[in-house]
Design a protein around this motif. Structure first.
Motif, mmCIF file in Angstrom:
data_model
loop_
_atom_site.group_PDB
_atom_site.id
_atom_site.type_symbol
_atom_site.label_atom_id
_atom_site.label_comp_id
_atom_site.label_asym_id
_atom_site.label_seq_id
_atom_site.Cartn_x
_atom_site.Cartn_y
_atom_site.Cartn_z
ATOM 1 N N ASN A 167 41.466 36.640 53.244
ATOM 2 C CA ASN A 167 41.188 36.627 51.809
ATOM 3 C C ASN A 167 40.762 38.046 51.452
ATOM 4 O O ASN A 167 39.755 38.549 51.965
ATOM 5 N N SER A 225 40.878 41.505 48.412
ATOM 6 C CA SER A 225 41.055 42.031 47.065
ATOM 7 C C SER A 225 41.531 43.470 47.196
ATOM 8 O O SER A 225 41.359 44.104 48.249
ATOM 9 N N THR A 251 34.607 44.705 42.350
ATOM 10 C CA THR A 251 35.254 43.826 41.374
ATOM 11 C C THR A 251 35.329 44.478 40.001
ATOM 12 O O THR A 251 36.371 44.435 39.324
ATOM 13 N N SER A 276 46.672 41.807 39.603
ATOM 14 C CA SER A 276 45.426 41.137 39.978
ATOM 15 C C SER A 276 44.193 41.865 39.449
ATOM 16 O O SER A 276 43.077 41.373 39.602
ATOM 17 N N ASN A 282 41.550 40.137 37.386
ATOM 18 C CA ASN A 282 40.835 39.119 38.160
ATOM 19 C C ASN A 282 39.976 39.754 39.244
ATOM 20 O O ASN A 282 39.592 39.100 40.210
ATOM 21 N N GLU A 305 41.459 40.174 43.129
ATOM 22 C CA GLU A 305 41.545 39.107 44.129
ATOM 23 C C GLU A 305 42.989 38.697 44.397
ATOM 24 O O GLU A 305 43.759 38.444 43.478
ATOM 25 N N GLY A 337 43.550 36.202 46.904
ATOM 26 C CA GLY A 337 43.502 34.866 47.494
ATOM 27 C C GLY A 337 43.783 34.910 48.986
ATOM 28 O O GLY A 337 43.721 35.958 49.629
ATOM 29 N N TRP A 338 44.111 33.741 49.535
ATOM 30 C CA TRP A 338 44.369 33.624 50.970
ATOM 31 C C TRP A 338 45.830 33.909 51.293
ATOM 32 O O TRP A 338 46.722 33.503 50.567
ATOM 33 N N ASN A 384 37.549 40.143 52.107
ATOM 34 C CA ASN A 384 36.450 39.267 51.709
ATOM 35 C C ASN A 384 36.017 38.346 52.839
ATOM 36 O O ASN A 384 34.833 38.242 53.147
#
Length: 281
Positions: A138, A140, A164, A175, A178, A181, A183-184, A222
């Motif tokens: 995971n 970013s 962030t 992204s 957001n 991020e 995600g996986w 992450n």
């Protein structure tokens, strides 16, 4: 499909079915019209409906019925004229289209028959039964155009700025809003330089500038996890597609191998395929 267009006058001698038939009396051979003595049947109408785009199927039954019948009447009248002047080129095109259609029927039937609970279970076990848990990531990222910008952003984050928030204001990637991020994702899902960099990071660590074809990235890992094999229902569609693809390949190979094939193409120049004049006018 020309739903409203109709031929008029002597060009089409059309006799429509006048007396309604009970549903149990109708067959595929029930004649609904004739064009210059050539029958148009319920079976032809149903076959045409099967090939229509989805938007036509939402039409009221009476409107669709009349539209399909009108279309078949028009096509029949035109085809009768076309048959009088059909060329060798036309015959060859129709012949190859027929071959493709008939082959498609066999392969469609093969694909449908290949998918059963047993074949899906076997495919699942072959793919996942002995598979070791895989590592997933995971992460970013912040994407910018130049290495200088990426280095400056890395310095800002090292100096205490929130990753962030920087991503929201500085990243050019989709992204960014957001917080960067992604995600996986597992191995093989990201481009190689990005994936390699992610694997060198510890959770919470931020990379230096990493270049891909999309630009320059600053990546933050992450967390990671070990992903177990998915449940059968989660990959049912994927497995069905794989089972069908293999069944089709096997059927093609088997049928071709069993056929009495004699190739006579030796000495032909492959460029002959470009010579459309061979087909004639």
């Amino acid at each position: 499909m020309s739903m409203g267009l109709k031929f008029k006058g002597a060009a089409v001698a059309c006799l429509l079915l006048a007396t309604p038939l009970a549903a149990q009396d109708v067959t595929a051979d029930t004649v609904v019209a004739t064009v210059n003595g050539q029958d148009i049947t319920v079976g032809q109408m149903i076959a045409m409906r099967e090939s229509l785009p989805q938007e036509y199927l939402a039409l009221p039954d009476d409107l669709l019925f009349n539209g399909v019948l009108d279309q078949l009447i028009q096509q029949t009248a035109l085809a009768q004229l076309g048959e009088k002047s059909i060329s060798r080129r036309d015959e060859l095109i129709l012949e190859t289209q027929r071959l493709g259609y008939l082959a498609g029927i066999v392969l469609d039937d093969t694909a449908i028959a290949a998918v059963t609970d047993e074949t899906l279970q076997a495919a699942y076990e072959a793919k996942y039964a002995d598979a070791a848990p895989s590592k997933e990531f995971n992460a970013s990222h912040i994407l910018v155009e130049t290495e200088e910008d990426a280095a400056a952003i890395k310095a800002e984050i090292d100096g205490g700025k929130d990753f962030t928030e920087v991503a929201k204001t500085r990243s050019t990637g989709p992204s960014g809003p957001n917080g960067g991020e992604l995600g996986w994702f597992g191995l093989g899902m990201m481009v190689e330089p990005f994936e390699t960099a992610v694997q060198t990071l510890e959770p919470g660590q931020v990379s230096g500038p990493v270049q891909t074809q999309f630009g320059w990235h600053i990546i933050k890992l992450n967390e990671t996890r070990m992903a177990e094999a998915p449940a059968l229902d989660e990959v049912r569609d994927e497995l069905a597609a794989e089972v069908q693809e293999q069944a089709v390949m096997d059927r093609v190979a088997a049928v071709t191998e069993q056929a009495d094939v004699v190739r006579k193409d030796e000495g032909l120049d492959p460029a002959i395929l470009k010579d459309t004049a061979i087909l004639g006018e």
